[in-house]
Design an enzyme around this catalytic site. Structure first.
Site, PDB file in Angstrom:
ATOM      1  N   THR A   1      58.686  47.379  46.296  1.00 19.07           N
ATOM      2  CA  THR A   1      59.890  46.719  45.783  1.00 19.07           C
ATOM      3  C   THR A   1      60.043  45.303  46.340  1.00 19.07           C
ATOM      4  OG1 THR A   1      60.951  48.857  45.599  1.00 19.07           O
ATOM      5  CG2 THR A   1      62.405  46.975  45.612  1.00 19.07           C
TER       6      THR A   1
ATOM      7  N   THR B   1      58.346  51.026  50.496  1.00 18.94           N
ATOM      8  CA  THR B   1      58.983  51.776  51.586  1.00 18.94           C
ATOM      9  C   THR B   1      58.581  53.251  51.629  1.00 18.94           C
ATOM     10  OG1 THR B   1      60.908  52.197  50.193  1.00 18.94           O
ATOM     11  CG2 THR B   1      61.008  50.286  51.657  1.00 18.94           C
ATOM     12  N   ASP B   2      58.191  53.802  50.465  1.00 23.85           N
ATOM     13  CA  ASP B   2      57.985  55.256  50.411  1.00 23.85           C
ATOM     14  C   ASP B   2      56.969  55.756  51.436  1.00 23.85           C
ATOM     15  OD1 ASP B   2      59.752  55.222  48.357  1.00 23.85           O
ATOM     16  OD2 ASP B   2      58.390  55.980  46.812  1.00 23.85           O
TER      17      ASP B   2
ATOM     18  N   LYS C   1      61.198  57.193  56.912  1.00 27.95           N
ATOM     19  CA  LYS C   1      62.175  56.906  55.853  1.00 27.95           C
ATOM     20  C   LYS C   1      63.032  58.153  55.688  1.00 27.95           C
ATOM     21  CE  LYS C   1      62.680  55.376  51.073  1.00 27.95           C
ATOM     22  NZ  LYS C   1      62.083  54.786  49.882  1.00 27.95           N
TER      23      LYS C   1
HETATM   24  N1  ASP Z   1      58.169  53.441  45.316  1.00 30.22           N
HETATM   25  C1  ASP Z   1      58.276  52.178  45.974  1.00 30.22           C
HETATM   26  C2  ASP Z   1      57.168  52.080  46.999  1.00 30.22           C
HETATM   27  O1  ASP Z   1      57.158  52.729  47.979  1.00 30.22           O
HETATM   28  C3  ASP Z   1      59.591  51.997  46.602  1.00 30.22           C
HETATM   29  C4  ASP Z   1      59.715  50.770  47.475  1.00 30.22           C
HETATM   30  O2  ASP Z   1      58.987  49.843  47.427  1.00 30.22           O
HETATM   31  O3  ASP Z   1      60.636  50.748  48.255  1.00 30.22           O
HETATM   32  O4  ASP Z   1      56.282  51.322  46.824  1.00 30.22           O
END
Ligand code: ASP
Length: 417
Positions: A87, A163-164, A240
């Protein structure tokens, strides 16, 4: 009506005005993404639409802005931003309305000009993926790219990451690299098109850590839902813990190393940490990808464990219950694994606290079957440590020795209350 998907439009209906980007519609309604980040669906009956800016013109001006060179400033440290996607490096895809990773590292600088006050940056897009698509060989490539940047004189590294699965990648790099400079992972829970986006603040705090003396692999993300500070989490102790909150990342079984005050940019630390230039740069990139993390659930068949043994897995981490348990009928499978020199680590679904298999019968039997107590390690970290250890060491007993030792502060000697 005379507009295309991706155009910025103004829709007027019954005295109310909506402005935003025209999105695809399957219902016949006009769908626009507004500045708030929310979509509005408007019945075209009686609505007037004016095009504020054509999609092509917007793209051209973004490109032109992207080309503006940022002049290096004298006396500032050098930081490399390696972008992997997620993201923090994404924008809206007008074809689908979905958030997709499309920005390069340079785009991050253009979007957050405050960064250029902190350091002179160079940027590289290593990947452009959502982090659910990460895998062990990407961690290896990323680690090599990070080491290359440090060899080329970077005083700090920022890894922009989804983040995932950020905690897996951060833990992997933490095991793979002895680093003399900070390596900071940063992401964003809410994309840049939303006013509540956390991307700029997280990136600015990450840059502060990248030029600090904290020469470890860390994850820097919002501490609280407010914009007051970011936490500096140790890569092997972070997780997370929320799907959407900006303060989703938490240190587990540890305090964060410290915090970055967003308004002053000052860093405060509570834990001891490895300082800049204390370690010599080295890369231990071999990993054994054929390792599994298996969650035990009540009544689940021990065949699950049997599957991984028979499929040739080289190491198994079990996420057991409470102090580190599985049902009695899983224990012979643990014994089968260890007798075939497949190390088994037991961790806990509680996440908080420490494994102690000496209290209950099943725990004692698990230890007799040769399992290793995962102490206060997070299950994901135990998995990454297993992959790394088996990538480095062939001998079973030596590998078990390493798995029991604290290598990167993933195991605390004593637990917090
Ligand atoms: N699904 C995305 C990822 O982990 C969510 C994010 O970037 O926060 O790449």
């Amino acid at each position: 009506m005379d507009f295309e998907e991706g155009d910025r439009v103004k829709v007027e209906k019954a005295g109310v005005e909506y402005e935003g980007i025209a999105m695809p519609s399957t219902t016949g309604h006009i769908i626009i993404k507004m500045v708030s980040g929310y979509n509005a669906g408007i019945d075209p009956e009686g609505a007037t639409v004016t095009v504020v800016q054509k999609k092509q013109d917007m793209e051209a001006s973004t490109k032109a802005a992207g080309k503006a060179e940022v002049e290096p400033k004298k006396g500032l440290p050098k930081v490399s931003i390696l972008s992997t996607g997620g993201t923090i490096a994404s924008k809206i895809d007008y074809r689908t309305g979905a958030v997709t990773s499309q920005f390069s590292a340079d785009d991050i600088l253009q979007a957050i000009p405050e960064l250029t006050e902190i350091a002179n940056f160079s940027g590289k897009a290593i990947y452009n993926i959502l982090s659910e698509n990460m895998k062990a060989d990407y961690w290896q490539e990323l680690a090599k790219a990070v080491v290359e940047e440090i060899k080329n004189g970077a005083d700090g590294i920022i890894v922009a990451h989804g983040t995932d699965t950020m905690m897996y990648s951060a833990a992997a790099l933490s095991f793979m690299i002895d680093t003399p400079v900070p390596i900071v992972f940063v992401g964003s829970q809410r994309s840049a098109d939303r006013p509540s986006s956390d991307n700029a603040m997280n990136a600015i705090c990450a840059a502060k850590v990248a030029v600090s003396d904290i020469a470890e692999v860390t994850v820097v993300m919002h501490s609280e839902s407010s914009d007051d500070k970011c936490s500096i989490h140790r890569a092997t102790k972070v997780r997370k813990m929320h799907t959407s909150r900006r303060d989703a990342f938490r240190s587990i079984n540890s305090e964060p190393i410290g915090y970055v005050d967003y308004s002053t940019g000052e860093i405060s630390t509570g834990l001891s940490y490895t300082k800049r230039n204390e370690k010599e740069l080295s890369l231990m990139a071999s990993l054994e990808p054929k390792c599994a993390l298996v969650k035990f659930t009540p009544g689940s068949s021990s065949d699950i464990l049997g599957y991984f043994i028979d499929a040739g897995y080289k190491g198994i981490v079990i996420e057991g219950t409470g102090l580190g348990h599985v049902s009695t009928d899983w224990i012979p499978q643990i014994e089968r694994a260890t007798s075939q020199k497949i190390p088994v680590i037991v961790t806990s679904q509680c996440l908080n606290g420490r494994i102690c298999d000496r209290v209950y019968d099943t725990g004692r039997d698990i230890l007799k079957a040769g399992a290793i107590e995962g102490e206060d390690m997070l299950p994901e970290v135990a998995l990454v440590k297993m992959m790394w250890t088996l990538g480095q060491i062939q001998d079973y007993d030596d590998a078990v020795d390493i798995l029991k030792q604290d290598i990167r502060c993933e195991i605390n000697e004593r637990s917090l209350e």
